[in-house]
Write a protein that holds these residues in place. Structure first.
Motif, PDB file in Angstrom:
ATOM      1  N   HIS A 218       0.851  -1.196   0.000  1.00 53.99           N
ATOM      2  CA  HIS A 218       0.000   0.000   0.000  1.00 53.99           C
ATOM      3  C   HIS A 218       0.879   1.235   0.000  1.00 53.99           C
ATOM      4  CE1 HIS A 218       1.104  -0.480   4.225  1.00 53.99           C
ATOM      5  NE2 HIS A 218       0.904   0.827   4.353  1.00 53.99           N
ATOM      6  N   ASP A 220       0.790   5.171   1.866  1.00 57.46           N
ATOM      7  CA  ASP A 220       0.093   5.774   3.011  1.00 57.46           C
ATOM      8  C   ASP A 220      -0.713   6.972   2.527  1.00 57.46           C
ATOM      9  OD1 ASP A 220       1.170   3.850   4.634  1.00 57.46           O
ATOM     10  OD2 ASP A 220       2.558   5.181   5.680  1.00 57.46           O
ATOM     11  N   HIS A 274       4.772   0.067   0.072  1.00 59.17           N
ATOM     12  CA  HIS A 274       5.484  -0.680   1.110  1.00 59.17           C
ATOM     13  C   HIS A 274       4.519  -1.693   1.716  1.00 59.17           C
ATOM     14  CE1 HIS A 274       3.663   2.885   2.984  1.00 59.17           C
ATOM     15  NE2 HIS A 274       3.567   2.184   4.106  1.00 59.17           N
TER      16      HIS A 274
HETATM   17 NI    NI Z   1       2.015   2.175   5.540  1.00 60.31          NI
END
Ligand code: NI
Ligand code: OGA
Length: 357
Positions: A218, A220, A274
Motif C-alpha cells: 500500500h 500511506d 510498502h
Molecule cells: Ni504504511
C-alpha cells in the motif's frame, strides 16, 4: 484443513488455538504473496536531522523523497527514554489478557480509539496478519480520556511520545516544504486543523509467513508517516520494482511521505509502495504515527510547482473524500483508483506505479 476461529483478535487465535496452518481467510492469492526469498536486504538513506548545515539536511531529504519516498532519521529530538517507554507500553498492552484488550474492540471505523484486527474487517475478503490499537493523538486533551488505562502508565507515556513526535512531524514538514522550494510553512498551512493518529501494530508469529502479509502492499494516504519499530524486521519498501527489507536501527525513525505530499509536490515526490511481512518465530511491534489534514482541507498541487512545462497532475479534492474511499475500497486500490476518478477530465494524468509488475 485450515481452521476457522471465533476469536476476535488474531493474537488470541494464534496463542489459544495453537494453529499449525493459517486460517483460510488469511491466505492471499498467489500474485499477492510476499515471495520472501526475493526480498533484498538493503538500506534507505539515514539522515542526521540536526546536522549544523541545515541546507545539507534539506538537500538530503529532498533527494531521499525523490529517489525513495522513504528515509531514516537520527538525532531527531525524541528522547531515547520516550521511545523505550512507548515500545514497552505497546508490548505490555498486547500482553494483557484477552478480555482486557477486547474492552476497546470495535470494527466501527467511526470509533476514534479502538482495538481491531487486519485492516477493515467489515468489508475485506482477505485478512491481514495483524492486530492493532488505533488512537487519535492531536489535540491530546480531546482524546486522552478514550485511551487505555491499562497498562497503568499507558496514558502518561503515550502522551509524552505523541507530543515529542508531533514536534518532529512539524519539523519534517518544514524541511520537506523547503526542499521543494516552497515556504517552510507551506505544507503545515494546507492541512486545516491538523490530525495526528497513532497505530500500535502487533504482528503475531505466523506458521506460514509465505502465504500472508502483516499489511499488504500500500501507499500511506496521509501527509507523512513516522514509524517506530521494535528489533524484529518486517518492513519492505518497493525500489525499482523490487522489495527491499528495511532492517531496524535502534533509536531511529523511518519516515515516509504519503499520498498528500505526492499531490502537493505535483508528483515530484512519490508516495512509495510498502508492506509488512511476518515471520515464523517472532511477534513484531510497529508504531506508525500518521500526520494528516482535516477532512475539509482541500488538497492539490502547490501553485508554485505548476508551470507550463509541468502542468497540474492532480485536480483538487477534499481530503475527507479521499480518506473515506481508501477505507472503503481497501488499501491496495487507494491512490490510483481515486486519482483516475478525480482526474477523469485530465487525460495527461500519469500512469501510477503499481506494486506488482
Ligand atoms: Ni504504511
Ligand atoms: C502502516 C505501515 C508498516 C509496518 O501502518 O501504514 O505501513 O512495518 N506499517 O508496520
Amino acid at each position: 484443513m485450515a481452521v476457522t476461529s471465533k476469536r476476535l483478535l488474531l493474537s488470541d487465535i494464534v496463542s489459544f488455538d495453537k494453529i499449525k496452518e493459517i486460517p483460510s481467510n488469511y491466505i492471499r492469492p498467489i500474485s499477492q504473496r510476499p515471495n520472501l526469498q526475493d526480498v533484498v536486504h538493503d538500506s534507505i538513506p539515514l539522515i542526521d536531522l540536526h546536522d549544523p548545515n541545515r541546507q545539507h539536511v534539506i538537500d538530503q531529504i529532498g533527494q531521499a523523497c525523490r529517489d525513495h519516498g522513504f528515509f531514516q532519521v537520527t538525532n531527531h529530538g525524541v528522547p531515547e527514554s520516550t521511545i523505550t517507554n512507548m515500545l514497552q507500553i505497546a508490548r505490555d498492552f498486547f500482553n494483557l489478557p484477552e478480555e482486557e484488550r477486547l474492552k476497546l474492540y470495535s470494527d466501527d471505523l467511526n470509533k476514534t480509539t479502538r482495538v481491531s484486527t487486519s485492516f477493515n474487517v467489515k468489508n475485506e475478503k482477505i485478512a491481514s496478519w495483524r492486530d492493532f490499537l488505533g488512537i487519535p493523538c492531536y489535540p491530546i486533551e480531546d482524546y486522552i480520556h478514550e485511551w487505555p488505562t491499562n497498562p497503568p502508565s499507558f496514558r502518561d507515556h503515550a502522551a509524552e511520545y505523541c507530543r515529542s513526535v508531533r514536534v518532529l512531524a512539524l519539523e519534517l514538514m518544514e524541511v520537506i516544504s523547503e526542499s521543494l522550494g516552497l515556504d517552510k510553512d507551506y505544507i503545515c498551512g494546507q492541512l486545516g486543523k491538523h490530525c495526528q493518529q497513532m497505530a500500535l501494530n502487533y504482528y503475531p508469529p505466523c506458521p506460514q509467513p509465505d502465504l500472508t502479509c502483516g499489511l499488504p502492499a500500500h501507499t500511506d494516504m496521509y501527509v507523512i508517516t513516522i514509524l517506530l519499530q521494535d528489533e524484529v524486521p518486517g518492513l519492505n519498501v518497493m525500489k525499482n520494482g523490487r522489495w527491499i527489507a528495511v532492517d531496524p536501527v535502534p533509536n531511529t525513525f523511518i519516515i515516509n511521505i504519503g499520498d498528500q505530499v505526492q499531490v502537493m509536490s505535483n508528483g515530484k515526490y512519490k508516495s512509495v509502495w510498502h508492506r509488512a511481512v511476518v515471520n515464523r518465530d517472532k511477534g513484531r511491534i510497529s508504531i506508525p504515527t500518521f500526520y494528516s489534514p482535516s477532512s475539509d482541507a482541500v488538497m492539490g498541487p502547490a501553485p508554485q510547482l505548476v508551470t507550463d512545462d509541468e502542468p497540474a497532475l492532480y485536480n483538487q479534492f477534499a481530503y475527507g473524500e479521499y480518506y473515506d474511499k481508501v477505507w472503503n475500497n481497501g488499501l491496495d486500490k487507494s491512490f490510483d483508483t481515486f486519482m483516475s476518478e478525480t482526474n477523469n477530465s485530465n487525460d495527461d494524468a500519469p500512469n501510477p506505479s503499481q506494486p506488482f509488475s
